[in-house]
Design a protein around this motif. Structure first.
Motif, PDB file in Angstrom:
ATOM      1  N   LEU A  21       0.812  -1.216   0.000  1.00  0.00           N
ATOM      2  CA  LEU A  21       0.000   0.000   0.000  1.00  0.00           C
ATOM      3  C   LEU A  21       0.850   1.273   0.000  1.00  0.00           C
ATOM      4  O   LEU A  21       0.310   2.370  -0.089  1.00  0.00           O
ATOM      5  N   THR A  22       2.152   1.109   0.117  1.00  0.00           N
ATOM      6  CA  THR A  22       3.033   2.279   0.046  1.00  0.00           C
ATOM      7  C   THR A  22       3.447   2.563  -1.394  1.00  0.00           C
ATOM      8  O   THR A  22       4.247   3.454  -1.642  1.00  0.00           O
ATOM      9  N   ARG A  23       2.892   1.781  -2.334  1.00  0.00           N
ATOM     10  CA  ARG A  23       3.163   1.972  -3.766  1.00  0.00           C
ATOM     11  C   ARG A  23       1.856   2.260  -4.492  1.00  0.00           C
ATOM     12  O   ARG A  23       0.812   1.713  -4.138  1.00  0.00           O
ATOM     13  N   ARG A  24       1.927   3.078  -5.515  1.00  0.00           N
ATOM     14  CA  ARG A  24       0.755   3.384  -6.343  1.00  0.00           C
ATOM     15  C   ARG A  24       0.197   2.085  -6.931  1.00  0.00           C
ATOM     16  O   ARG A  24       0.942   1.208  -7.336  1.00  0.00           O
ATOM     17  N   ASP A  25      -1.129   1.983  -6.969  1.00  0.00           N
ATOM     18  CA  ASP A  25      -1.775   0.785  -7.496  1.00  0.00           C
ATOM     19  C   ASP A  25      -2.888   1.204  -8.449  1.00  0.00           C
ATOM     20  O   ASP A  25      -4.018   1.465  -8.032  1.00  0.00           O
ATOM     21  N   TRP A  30      -6.112   3.297  -6.677  1.00  0.00           N
ATOM     22  CA  TRP A  30      -5.546   4.117  -5.601  1.00  0.00           C
ATOM     23  C   TRP A  30      -4.277   4.757  -6.117  1.00  0.00           C
ATOM     24  O   TRP A  30      -3.257   4.099  -6.277  1.00  0.00           O
ATOM     25  N   GLU A  32      -3.005   7.423  -4.681  1.00  0.00           N
ATOM     26  CA  GLU A  32      -2.310   7.897  -3.501  1.00  0.00           C
ATOM     27  C   GLU A  32      -1.638   6.696  -2.840  1.00  0.00           C
ATOM     28  O   GLU A  32      -2.070   5.570  -3.002  1.00  0.00           O
ATOM     29  N   CYS A  33      -0.581   6.931  -2.098  1.00  0.00           N
ATOM     30  CA  CYS A  33       0.130   5.844  -1.428  1.00  0.00           C
ATOM     31  C   CYS A  33       0.253   6.161   0.055  1.00  0.00           C
ATOM     32  O   CYS A  33       0.397   7.317   0.442  1.00  0.00           O
ATOM     33  N   ARG A  35       2.185   6.405   3.525  1.00  0.00           N
ATOM     34  CA  ARG A  35       3.551   6.671   3.966  1.00  0.00           C
ATOM     35  C   ARG A  35       3.683   6.143   5.382  1.00  0.00           C
ATOM     36  O   ARG A  35       2.844   6.406   6.232  1.00  0.00           O
ATOM     37  N   ILE A  57      -2.140   8.501   4.875  1.00  0.00           N
ATOM     38  CA  ILE A  57      -2.443   8.768   3.470  1.00  0.00           C
ATOM     39  C   ILE A  57      -3.472   9.892   3.407  1.00  0.00           C
ATOM     40  O   ILE A  57      -4.294  10.042   4.329  1.00  0.00           O
TER      41      ILE A  57
END
Length: 131
Positions: A21-25, A30, A32-33, A35, A57
């Motif tokens: 979830l810390t990477r763009r998907d 999503w 947003e990522c 942090r 986020i």
């Protein structure tokens, strides 16, 4: 309807689980990522510890964040009793608190707040009753 929201996830031992979830998907929509909030931000430590378990986020326009709650609920949390999700939608008076109870992510009632219906918005608005 456009919605902005800030979301904070607290969960012990979930670094590997939250890492995707810390990477763009783009597949999930999503952009947003999350942090990871590292404990050395506060304590001046040289590296993260097991006690640091926060991710933040900010979602821009759109209701993409509402898809996040069922997704988080479905994850195999290593310590589900530590999972807390704080959500502040653009019209909320304060952050709402969501926790896993009986395998489901549910909103926890907070003193002096109430959830009020708002247009066609699924969750309504969290309103402080003591203002």
């Amino acid at each position: 309807m456009s919605r902005d929201a800030e979301v904070i996830v607290l969960a012990r031992g979930a670094e590997a689980l939250m890492e995707p979830l810390t990477r763009r998907d783009d597949e999930r929509g999503w952009y947003e990522c999350f942090r990871r909030v590292d404990d050395n931000m506060f304590g001046g430590e040289s590296g993260p510890s097991d006690w640091c378990y926060a991710w933040v986020i900010q979602f821009g326009k759109g209701e993409r964040w509402t898809k996040l709650l069922p997704y988080l609920e479905s994850l195999p949390w290593p310590d589900p009793w530590s999972v807390q999700v704080l959500v502040h939608d653009q019209d909320d008076s304060c952050f709402g608190l969501w926790m896993i109870h009986d395998g489901r992510l549910v909103e926890v009632s907070l003193p002096r707040t109430r959830r009020v219906p708002f247009s066609t918005y699924k969750f309504g608005v969290l309103d402080r009753t003591d203002r």
